[in-house]
Design a protein around this motif. Structure first.
Motif, PDB file in Angstrom:
ATOM      1  N   PRO A  35      -3.027  -5.720  -0.952  1.00  0.00           N
ATOM      2  CA  PRO A  35      -2.087  -7.279  -1.807  1.00  0.00           C
ATOM      3  C   PRO A  35      -1.775  -6.700  -3.197  1.00  0.00           C
ATOM      4  N   VAL A  36      -0.786  -6.896  -3.463  1.00  0.00           N
ATOM      5  CA  VAL A  36      -0.156  -6.923  -4.947  1.00  0.00           C
ATOM      6  C   VAL A  36      -0.942  -8.115  -6.226  1.00  0.00           C
ATOM      7  N   ALA A  37      -1.675  -7.796  -6.725  1.00  0.00           N
ATOM      8  CA  ALA A  37      -2.379  -9.375  -7.785  1.00  0.00           C
ATOM      9  C   ALA A  37      -0.923  -9.631  -8.354  1.00  0.00           C
ATOM     10  N   PHE A  38      -0.432  -8.561  -9.422  1.00  0.00           N
ATOM     11  CA  PHE A  38       0.867  -8.560  -9.980  1.00  0.00           C
ATOM     12  C   PHE A  38       1.679  -7.779 -10.182  1.00  0.00           C
ATOM     13  N   LYS A  39       3.150  -8.169 -10.406  1.00  0.00           N
ATOM     14  CA  LYS A  39       3.019  -6.540 -10.336  1.00  0.00           C
ATOM     15  C   LYS A  39       4.218  -7.210 -11.818  1.00  0.00           C
ATOM     16  N   GLY A  40       4.640  -6.549 -12.742  1.00  0.00           N
ATOM     17  CA  GLY A  40       5.966  -6.384 -13.703  1.00  0.00           C
ATOM     18  C   GLY A  40       6.649  -6.505 -13.150  1.00  0.00           C
ATOM     19  N   PRO A  41       7.813  -7.270 -14.824  1.00  0.00           N
ATOM     20  CA  PRO A  41       9.188  -7.919 -14.144  1.00  0.00           C
ATOM     21  C   PRO A  41      10.155  -6.296 -13.921  1.00  0.00           C
ATOM     22  N   GLY A  42      10.953  -6.476 -13.024  1.00  0.00           N
ATOM     23  CA  GLY A  42      11.798  -5.477 -12.752  1.00  0.00           C
ATOM     24  C   GLY A  42      11.701  -4.700 -11.642  1.00  0.00           C
ATOM     25  N   ALA A  43      12.576  -4.309 -10.792  1.00  0.00           N
ATOM     26  CA  ALA A  43      12.379  -3.559  -9.601  1.00  0.00           C
ATOM     27  C   ALA A  43      11.202  -2.817  -9.522  1.00  0.00           C
ATOM     28  N   THR A  44      11.479  -2.069 -10.835  1.00  0.00           N
ATOM     29  CA  THR A  44      10.019  -0.949 -10.335  1.00  0.00           C
ATOM     30  C   THR A  44       9.561  -1.595 -11.696  1.00  0.00           C
ATOM     31  N   GLY A  45       8.794  -2.404 -11.523  1.00  0.00           N
ATOM     32  CA  GLY A  45       7.291  -3.161 -13.194  1.00  0.00           C
ATOM     33  C   GLY A  45       6.244  -2.670 -12.448  1.00  0.00           C
ATOM     34  N   ALA A  46       5.777  -2.371 -13.035  1.00  0.00           N
ATOM     35  CA  ALA A  46       4.341  -1.402 -12.965  1.00  0.00           C
ATOM     36  C   ALA A  46       3.007  -2.734 -11.632  1.00  0.00           C
ATOM     37  N   LEU A  47       2.701  -2.340 -10.743  1.00  0.00           N
ATOM     38  CA  LEU A  47       1.534  -3.547 -10.007  1.00  0.00           C
ATOM     39  C   LEU A  47       0.241  -3.096 -10.666  1.00  0.00           C
ATOM     40  N   PHE A  48      -0.286  -4.081 -10.545  1.00  0.00           N
ATOM     41  CA  PHE A  48      -1.742  -4.208 -10.569  1.00  0.00           C
ATOM     42  C   PHE A  48      -2.145  -4.852  -9.788  1.00  0.00           C
ATOM     43  N   PHE A  49      -3.605  -4.340  -9.358  1.00  0.00           N
ATOM     44  CA  PHE A  49      -4.536  -5.008  -8.006  1.00  0.00           C
ATOM     45  C   PHE A  49      -5.674  -5.913  -8.478  1.00  0.00           C
ATOM     46  N   LYS A  50      -6.460  -6.216  -8.124  1.00  0.00           N
ATOM     47  CA  LYS A  50      -7.539  -7.247  -7.521  1.00  0.00           C
ATOM     48  C   LYS A  50      -8.411  -5.897  -7.878  1.00  0.00           C
ATOM     49  N   PRO A  51      -9.970  -5.815  -8.254  1.00  0.00           N
ATOM     50  CA  PRO A  51     -10.906  -4.743  -8.020  1.00  0.00           C
ATOM     51  C   PRO A  51     -11.335  -4.826  -6.871  1.00  0.00           C
ATOM     52  N   THR A  52     -11.777  -6.377  -6.584  1.00  0.00           N
ATOM     53  CA  THR A  52     -12.060  -6.625  -5.095  1.00  0.00           C
ATOM     54  C   THR A  52     -11.324  -6.054  -3.936  1.00  0.00           C
ATOM     55  N   ASP A  53      -9.933  -6.381  -4.567  1.00  0.00           N
ATOM     56  CA  ASP A  53      -9.078  -5.830  -3.059  1.00  0.00           C
ATOM     57  C   ASP A  53      -9.480  -4.080  -2.953  1.00  0.00           C
ATOM     58  N   VAL A  54      -9.371  -3.995  -3.957  1.00  0.00           N
ATOM     59  CA  VAL A  54      -9.480  -2.457  -3.833  1.00  0.00           C
ATOM     60  C   VAL A  54     -10.890  -2.296  -3.442  1.00  0.00           C
ATOM     61  N   ALA A  55     -11.607  -2.790  -4.091  1.00  0.00           N
ATOM     62  CA  ALA A  55     -13.078  -1.943  -3.182  1.00  0.00           C
ATOM     63  C   ALA A  55     -13.332  -2.727  -1.590  1.00  0.00           C
ATOM     64  N   LYS A  56     -12.571  -3.180  -1.222  1.00  0.00           N
ATOM     65  CA  LYS A  56     -12.696  -3.715   0.320  1.00  0.00           C
ATOM     66  C   LYS A  56     -11.995  -2.263   1.298  1.00  0.00           C
ATOM     67  N   LEU A  57     -11.020  -1.797   0.687  1.00  0.00           N
ATOM     68  CA  LEU A  57      -9.751  -1.109   0.789  1.00  0.00           C
ATOM     69  C   LEU A  57     -11.191   0.523   1.030  1.00  0.00           C
ATOM     70  N   ALA A  58     -11.689   0.464  -0.209  1.00  0.00           N
ATOM     71  CA  ALA A  58     -11.918   1.589  -0.287  1.00  0.00           C
ATOM     72  C   ALA A  58     -13.237   1.426   0.635  1.00  0.00           C
ATOM     73  N   LYS A  59     -13.710   0.469   0.919  1.00  0.00           N
ATOM     74  CA  LYS A  59     -15.328   0.317   2.012  1.00  0.00           C
ATOM     75  C   LYS A  59     -14.610   0.567   2.909  1.00  0.00           C
TER      76      LYS A  59
END
Length: 70
Positions: A35-59
Motif C-alpha cells: 500500500p502507498v502511504a503518500f503519493k506526490g502530486p501529478g500523474a507520476t508523483g513520487a510514492l512513499f511507504f510506511k516502514p511497517t508495510d515494507v517490513a510486513k511485505l519483506a517478512k
C-alpha cells in the motif's frame, strides 16, 4: 496519522529493503501487495511507504521463499 515524511520510505528505499528493482515496487503497488502511504502530486508523483508495510511485505516474501525451499 502519519508522522514526519522522513519516517516514510521512498520507492528506492523500499526496493533496497526488499532487494528488488524499483520497477518491482511499482508492480507490487499495482497488484495490491504494497500500500502507498503518500503519493506526490501529478500523474507520476513520487510514492512513499510506511516502514511497517515494507517490513510486513519483506517478512511475507521471506516466508514464501522458505516455503519454496522446503
Amino acid at each position: 496519522m502519519l508522522g514526519p515524511v522522513q519516517e516514510l520510505r521512498t520507492t528506492r528505499q523500499a526496493a533496497e529493503e526488499l532487494d528488488v528493482d524499483p520497477s518491482t515496487i511499482t508492480r507490487m503497488v499495482l497488484d495490491g501487495r504494497l500500500p502507498v502511504a503518500f503519493k506526490g502530486p501529478g500523474a507520476t508523483g513520487a510514492l512513499f511507504f510506511k516502514p511497517t508495510d515494507v517490513a510486513k511485505l519483506a517478512k511475507a516474501r521471506a516466508a514464501d521463499a522458505e516455503q519454496v525451499a522446503s
